[in-house]
Scaffold this active site. Structure first.
Site, PDB file in Angstrom:
ATOM      1  N   SER A  73       0.791  -1.327   0.131  1.00 21.57           N
ATOM      2  CA  SER A  73      -0.084   0.044   0.086  1.00 21.57           C
ATOM      3  C   SER A  73       0.795   1.067   0.051  1.00 21.57           C
ATOM      4  CB  SER A  73      -0.709  -0.056   1.238  1.00 21.57           C
ATOM      5  OG  SER A  73      -1.836   0.993   1.222  1.00 21.57           O
ATOM      6  N   PRO A  74       0.269   2.149  -0.629  1.00 21.87           N
ATOM      7  CA  PRO A  74       1.434   3.426  -0.719  1.00 21.87           C
ATOM      8  C   PRO A  74       1.553   4.054   0.556  1.00 21.87           C
ATOM      9  CG  PRO A  74      -1.141   4.040  -1.249  1.00 21.87           C
ATOM     10  CD  PRO A  74      -1.042   2.520  -1.354  1.00 21.87           C
ATOM     11  N   GLN A  95       0.795   6.748  -7.191  1.00 20.02           N
ATOM     12  CA  GLN A  95      -0.119   7.465  -6.664  1.00 20.02           C
ATOM     13  C   GLN A  95       0.106   9.128  -6.637  1.00 20.02           C
ATOM     14  OE1 GLN A  95      -0.721   7.592  -2.317  1.00 20.02           O
ATOM     15  NE2 GLN A  95      -2.692   6.683  -2.817  1.00 20.02           N
ATOM     16  N   ARG A 122       1.443  -1.060   6.990  1.00 22.84           N
ATOM     17  CA  ARG A 122       2.426  -1.279   7.966  1.00 22.84           C
ATOM     18  C   ARG A 122       3.097  -2.830   8.177  1.00 22.84           C
ATOM     19  NH1 ARG A 122      -2.026   0.484  12.276  1.00 22.84           N
ATOM     20  NH2 ARG A 122      -3.117  -0.315  10.773  1.00 22.84           N
ATOM     21  N   TYR A 168      -7.719  14.783   1.465  1.00 22.96           N
ATOM     22  CA  TYR A 168      -6.812  15.717   0.625  1.00 22.96           C
ATOM     23  C   TYR A 168      -7.942  16.263  -0.335  1.00 22.96           C
ATOM     24  CZ  TYR A 168      -3.091  13.198   2.957  1.00 22.96           C
ATOM     25  OH  TYR A 168      -2.252  12.897   3.924  1.00 22.96           O
ATOM     26  N   ARG A 203      -8.185   6.118  -5.404  1.00 20.96           N
ATOM     27  CA  ARG A 203      -8.151   5.595  -3.663  1.00 20.96           C
ATOM     28  C   ARG A 203      -9.505   6.534  -3.085  1.00 20.96           C
ATOM     29  NH1 ARG A 203      -3.945   4.804   1.090  1.00 20.96           N
ATOM     30  NH2 ARG A 203      -5.026   2.570   1.239  1.00 20.96           N
TER      31      ARG A 203
HETATM   32  C1  LIG Z   1       3.486   5.366   7.268  1.00 18.02           C
HETATM   33  C2  LIG Z   1       2.575   5.507   6.323  1.00 18.02           C
HETATM   34  C3  LIG Z   1       2.537   6.262   5.626  1.00 18.02           C
HETATM   35  C4  LIG Z   1       1.224   6.446   4.578  1.00 18.02           C
HETATM   36  N1  LIG Z   1       1.139   7.189   3.480  1.00 18.02           N
HETATM   37  C5  LIG Z   1       0.091   6.893   2.678  1.00 18.02           C
HETATM   38  C6  LIG Z   1       0.363   7.671   1.362  1.00 18.02           C
HETATM   39  O1  LIG Z   1       1.149   8.390   0.930  1.00 18.02           O
HETATM   40  N2  LIG Z   1      -0.903   7.503   0.782  1.00 18.02           N
HETATM   41  C7  LIG Z   1      -1.908   6.812   0.846  1.00 18.02           C
HETATM   42  O2  LIG Z   1      -2.771   6.910   0.141  1.00 18.02           O
HETATM   43  N3  LIG Z   1      -1.851   6.168   2.084  1.00 18.02           N
HETATM   44  C8  LIG Z   1      -0.867   6.267   2.779  1.00 18.02           C
HETATM   45  N4  LIG Z   1      -0.806   5.389   4.062  1.00 18.02           N
HETATM   46  C9  LIG Z   1      -2.233   4.742   4.500  1.00 18.02           C
HETATM   47  C10 LIG Z   1      -1.885   3.458   4.033  1.00 18.02           C
HETATM   48  O3  LIG Z   1      -1.716   3.095   2.587  1.00 18.02           O
HETATM   49  C11 LIG Z   1      -3.000   2.210   4.448  1.00 18.02           C
HETATM   50  O4  LIG Z   1      -4.078   2.624   3.922  1.00 18.02           O
HETATM   51  C12 LIG Z   1      -3.117   2.324   5.893  1.00 18.02           C
HETATM   52  O5  LIG Z   1      -1.748   2.435   6.906  1.00 18.02           O
HETATM   53  C13 LIG Z   1      -3.822   0.835   6.538  1.00 18.02           C
HETATM   54  O6  LIG Z   1      -3.234  -0.062   6.324  1.00 18.02           O
HETATM   55  P1  LIG Z   1      -2.502  -0.944   7.266  1.00 18.02           P
HETATM   56  O7  LIG Z   1      -3.544  -1.248   8.298  1.00 18.02           O
HETATM   57  O8  LIG Z   1      -1.984  -2.141   6.426  1.00 18.02           O
HETATM   58  O9  LIG Z   1      -1.033  -0.080   7.702  1.00 18.02           O
HETATM   59  C14 LIG Z   1       0.154   5.710   4.736  1.00 18.02           C
HETATM   60  C15 LIG Z   1       0.361   4.871   6.105  1.00 18.02           C
HETATM   61  C16 LIG Z   1       1.515   4.856   6.807  1.00 18.02           C
HETATM   62  C17 LIG Z   1       1.429   3.680   7.983  1.00 18.02           C
END
Ligand SMILES: Cc1cc2nc3c(=O)[nH]c(=O)nc-3n(C[C@H](O)[C@H](O)[C@H](O)COP(=O)(O)O)c2cc1C
Ligand SMILES: Cc1cc2nc3c(=O)[nH]c(=O)nc-3n(C[C@H](O)[C@H](O)[C@H](O)COP(=O)(O)OP(=O)(O)OC[C@H]3O[C@@H](n4cnc5c(N)ncnc54)[C@H](O)[C@@H]3O)c2cc1C
Length: 805
Positions: A459-460, A537, A763, A621, A669
């Site tokens: 994921s981003p 993205q 994560r 955003y 997204r």
């Molecule tokens: C450090 C960090 C940076 C993130 N940056 C972005 C981002 O640049 N773009 C985005 O759409 N989501 C971003 N997210 C959200 C993640 O893509 C994801 O949707 C969110 O962490 C939930 O997934 P997880 O439970 O597997 O961590 C970020 C999450 C984390 C933890």
């Protein structure tokens, strides 16, 4: 010591029994408004785990309960004329009347007075008691009398249900789904004694109204249920017993105890909390509450001293016990209520699954509350999982037109030591090809001209490590490692289309050639050395821009005020009043500039050889803040109705789609809900997805929230997947699920149950870039491509696993 119990249901009787056993000389008395053999409903179910708890707490009543149980292992599901069977579920059912009879006799044995047919006289009648247990059920007068203390919240659900019986034996827990009066009617049935079964029937409020039934007309209810489920009942008579149509109230309380003029009262069972009947846990929770209270009291009160009658327990010690009781039960009750809520949402939305193949419908039903997963189901019924996996792999290959296969041992992707790309086909062998048995996460996937080796996605995740938007060695190593780790698709973090569109000074950008070249270096590495595909993205931060790095004070303006840059948004609403900058409401010229920026960045990304593009319309955003009514208060054609709020994001999307190569996919997204009253909901997200699909969007990346500080998400395992499922089925397009998905088992479950086409992990990929390679090794799946220099590591992992077995 004096303990007064209000209510002679499972919670009240069982707590009286346990406490009387602990303090034989205490005065324990139960008041019950019904007569001993009056009871509503028919049977209840308890799991093997609950039975074990009951044995530890009171063996004599346990033995009698166990002796009266009807046991069964199977679940049968009638859907679209087929009956699907699965095994290994281990339930037991007992008549509620029989259960209460056992508890009543046990109470009599212990000389506990139960005053039947007496209405509780109210709180003041209990003054002076050392403890008052309010086990007075779902409509608890004690809870309602002190709402300010207990702070109950009642979520009355939309479906209608009725609890009935039927004169029939059943070999399994039985579900049936049938259409009537424009709705789907669900039957939940199980035997509780030879020749008698409980049946709960539920449907939508709309279908119930259309059927012409009334709440209390039992004769009409019985006649209609016998008509709708005639094929399931096979002539068995349906029985009513105060069988009124209700809407399930899910009850939560902020606190479970209250002191009234020095007398402590504690809520227990349905009075304190309810869990939807579709996971059959109400009686379990009630009796386990009683066990927890007894244990908590046992820890703080000296039984010998109480028994001497020398001293009444001090109020303080009882309070200590009540606090310990609450602390010990909160998590477990919360966990069960969460599962029950997820389960009831499934039953409220059966229409969503109505077009599913029977195999998948069955899996969707069985895995609905997240308790049963792909691996857990394999332990219960290995044959079912084997057959379902074959069915799913074949169906996916046909649906997507992907030629997979080859001889046994081959699988889509590559061998443990091989390096063939996705879709590497072979000749069909005589033995069944191994790819049919591959865990769903390893199935290839296709969007337009892009084929992915598997369904796992990085994921981003913003790295906040760029300078002037230019990615550097950190990004090369970070993305390179995750691409080496085996995921089919790797997302680049939100990359901003302009300097003023950045979230933080460390965000990557794509508005100039230097940035493009740096991004090209990453895509060259990934394409030359791994099988992963790359998605760029693109986003614009809007009112959430000009903030500190993720590991500093997130969402706070830059500490050096001179470094902050001006923000734009649909409306001049700051993210946090008095904290974040007030953005300027965008005019047409601002919109044109943003569209031009997106076009420019998309062109740069295409030239830099990115395989896929994502337009960020989530998390509050810029584009998300046009979509949400919480952040978009415009009165012009870009605000108001959902269609108007979508207008500008759609202009951006269409402009980008027009310049992005036709053979490459674009995803969007979305925050599928704002988690705010009056904000975006799943239904809105379906509408947005439909519009995007018509404009050439290939996939929705389904996230939620982060729109505004007022968001109140309901977290839990895989908590956003239900929105992915909704969009996938209702908008009829591919989706990617993300959010608190942490294991290969969860990925497989989501895919095979039709909740998503791709599964993204954020994560977990920070902690382990090799998530996919490890998952393959753990599942003995040979078909993922380990990088050639890492083969000895792969072999060692395999050997260790074999030895471990
Ligand atoms: C450090 C960090 C940076 C993130 N940056 C972005 C981002 O640049 N773009 C985005 O759409 N989501 C971003 N997210 C959200 C993640 O893509 C994801 O949707 C969110 O962490 C939930 O997934 P997880 O439970 O597997 O961590 C970020 C999450 C984390 C933890
Ligand atoms: C359709 C349906 C199906 C269900 N299926 C299952 C299942 O399969 N498995 C399962 O475990 N649970 C099931 N339940 C839930 C289960 O019935 C309850 O969760 C469980 O009985 C809770 O026990 P309790 O002692 O807290 O409350 P109750 O069983 O409701 O007992 C409360 C008692 O207090 C008495 N009372 C209330 N007020 C007063 C008063 N003022 N004075 C005197 N007496 C009073 C009532 O008469 C009642 O006897 C189901 C519920 C429904 C609605």
């Amino acid at each position: 010591m004096r303990i007064d119990v209000i209510g002679g249901g499972p919670a009240g009787l069982y707590s009286a029994i346990l406490l009387k056993k602990r303090f034989p000389r205490a005065q324990v008395e139960v008041t019950e408004r019904n007569r001993p053999d009056d009871t509503f409903g028919f049977g209840i179910v308890l799991s093997a785990e609950t039975l074990a708890n009951l044995r530890r707490a009171d063996e004599p009543s346990h033995d009698q309960i166990a002796a009266q149980f009807a046991y069964w292992d199977d679940i049968h599901v009638q859907y679209q004329g087929q009956v699907l069977r699965s095994s290994g579920h281990g339930f037991s059912g007992i008549s509620r009347l029989v259960l209460l009879g056992i508890l009543q006799r046990r109470a009599a044995e212990l000389a506990i007075p139960v005053r039947y047919a007496i209405e509780d006289a109210g709180p003041d009648a209990h003054l002076g008691a050392d403890l008052v247990i309010a086990a007075d059920g779902i409509n608890s007068a004690i809870r309602e009398g002190w709402r300010e203390t207990f702070e109950p919240s009642v979520d009355e659900r939309t479906n209608r249900f009725v609890w009935l019986g039927a004169k029939m034996s059943l070999p399994a827990f039985y579900y049936s789904f049938r259409e009537h009066a424009g709705g789907i009617w669900n039957l939940h049935a199980y035997q509780y004694t030879e020749g008698e079964s409980t049946i709960v029937v539920e449907t939508t409020d709309r279908a119930w109204r259309a059927s012409g039934l009334t709440v209390t007309d039992e004769a009409a209810t019985v006649a209609l249920v016998e008509h709708i489920f005639a094929e399931d009942l096979k002539g068995a008579r349906v029985l009513a017993n105060r069988s009124h149509w209700r809407q399930f109230p899910t009850i939560h309380c902020a606190r479970w105890h209250h002191i009234h003029r020095d007398t402590p009262f504690v809520l227990m069972g349905d009075a304190a909390h309810t869990a939807h009947f579709s996971i059959g846990s109400g009686t379990k929770l009630a009796m386990e509450d009683a066990i927890a209270l007894d244990q908590a009291i046992g820890l703080v009160l000296d039984a010998a001293a109480v028994d001497e009658g020398a001293a009444r327990p001090q109020a303080g010690t009882v309070l200590e016990a009540l606090a310990a009781y609450e602390a010990s039960r909160r998590d477990e009750v919360g966990r069960i209520q969460h599962s029950a809520n997820v389960s009831l949402v499934w039953f409220e939305n059966v229409r969503r699954f109505w077009a599913m193949d029977p195999v998948q419908f069955n899996l969707s039903l069985l895995t609905r509350s997240k308790q049963i997963t792909y691996e857990n189901l394999r332990l219960r019924d290995a044959a079912l999982v084997r057959e379902a996996t074959r069915w799913w792999n074949r169906r996916e290959a046909e649906r997507l037109g992907i030629e997979v296969g080859g001889s046994a041992g081959d699988a889509p992707g590559a061998g443990m030591t091989g390096s063939a790309g996705p879709g590497a086909g072979g000749v069909a062998a005589e033995a069944e090809p191994a790819w049919l048995a591959a865990p769903p996460m390893f199935a290839p996937f296709r969007l337009r001209g892009m084929t992915l080796a598997n369904r796992v996605v990085v994921s981003p995740m913003a790295q906040y490590s760029a300078v002037d938007g230019v990615p550097n060695d950190w990004h090369l190593v970070h993305y390179g490692a995750r691409a080496q780790g085996g995921a089919g698709l790797v997302f680049i973090e939100m990359t901003c289309v302009s300097p003023e569109g950045r979230i933080t000074p460390g965000c990557t950008g794509l508005w100039n050639r230097e940035q493009q070249q740096a991004f090209r270096r990453i895509s060259d590495f990934v394409h030359q050395h791994t099988h992963a595909r790359l998605c760029m993205q693109l986003g614009h931060a809007g009112r959430k821009g000009s903030t500190q790095l993720g590991w500093e004070q997130m969402d706070m303006p830059l500490a050096d005020v001179h470094q902050n840059w001006p923000l734009v948004a649909p409306s001049p609403l700051p993210y946090r009043e008095g904290v974040n900058q007030v953005p300027q409401a965008m005019g047409r010229a601002d919109m044109d500039k943003v569209i031009a920026d997106f076009i420019h960045s998309a062109r740069l990304a295409s030239e830099a050889q990115y395989d896929m593009l994502e337009v960020h319309m989530a998390h509050g955003y810029l584009l998300a803040s046009f979509l949400s009514p919480i952040t978009n208060r415009r009165a012009d054609r870009y605000g108001g109705s959902l269609a108007a709020r979508m207008r500008f994001p759609m202009e951006v999307f269409e402009a980008v789609r027009a310049v992005w190569p036709a053979e490459r996919p674009i995803s969007v997204r979305l925050s599928a809900t704002d988690w705010i009253q009056g904000g975006l909901t799943g239904t809105d997200a379906v509408e947005i997805a439909r519009t995007l699909k018509a404009a050439g969007c290939d996939l929705i990346d389904v996230s939620t929230g982060q729109t505004d500080p007022a968001s109140r998400p309901v977290y839990g395992r895989m908590y956003q997947a239900v929105f992915s499922e909704q969009i996938r089925h209702e908008a009829g397009m591919p989706t990617m699920a993300v959010g608190a998905i942490t294991s290969a088992d969860q990925v497989n479950t989501l895919l095979i149950a039709g909740r998503a086409d791709l599964v993204a992990l954020a994560r977990p990929h920070l902690a382990n870039p090799f998530f996919t390679l490890h998952a393959a090794a753990e599942q003995d799946f040979p078909g993922v491509a380990w990088p050639l220099p890492y083969h000895t590591g792969a072999q060692q992992m395999q050997t260790l696993r074999q030895r471990g077995r």
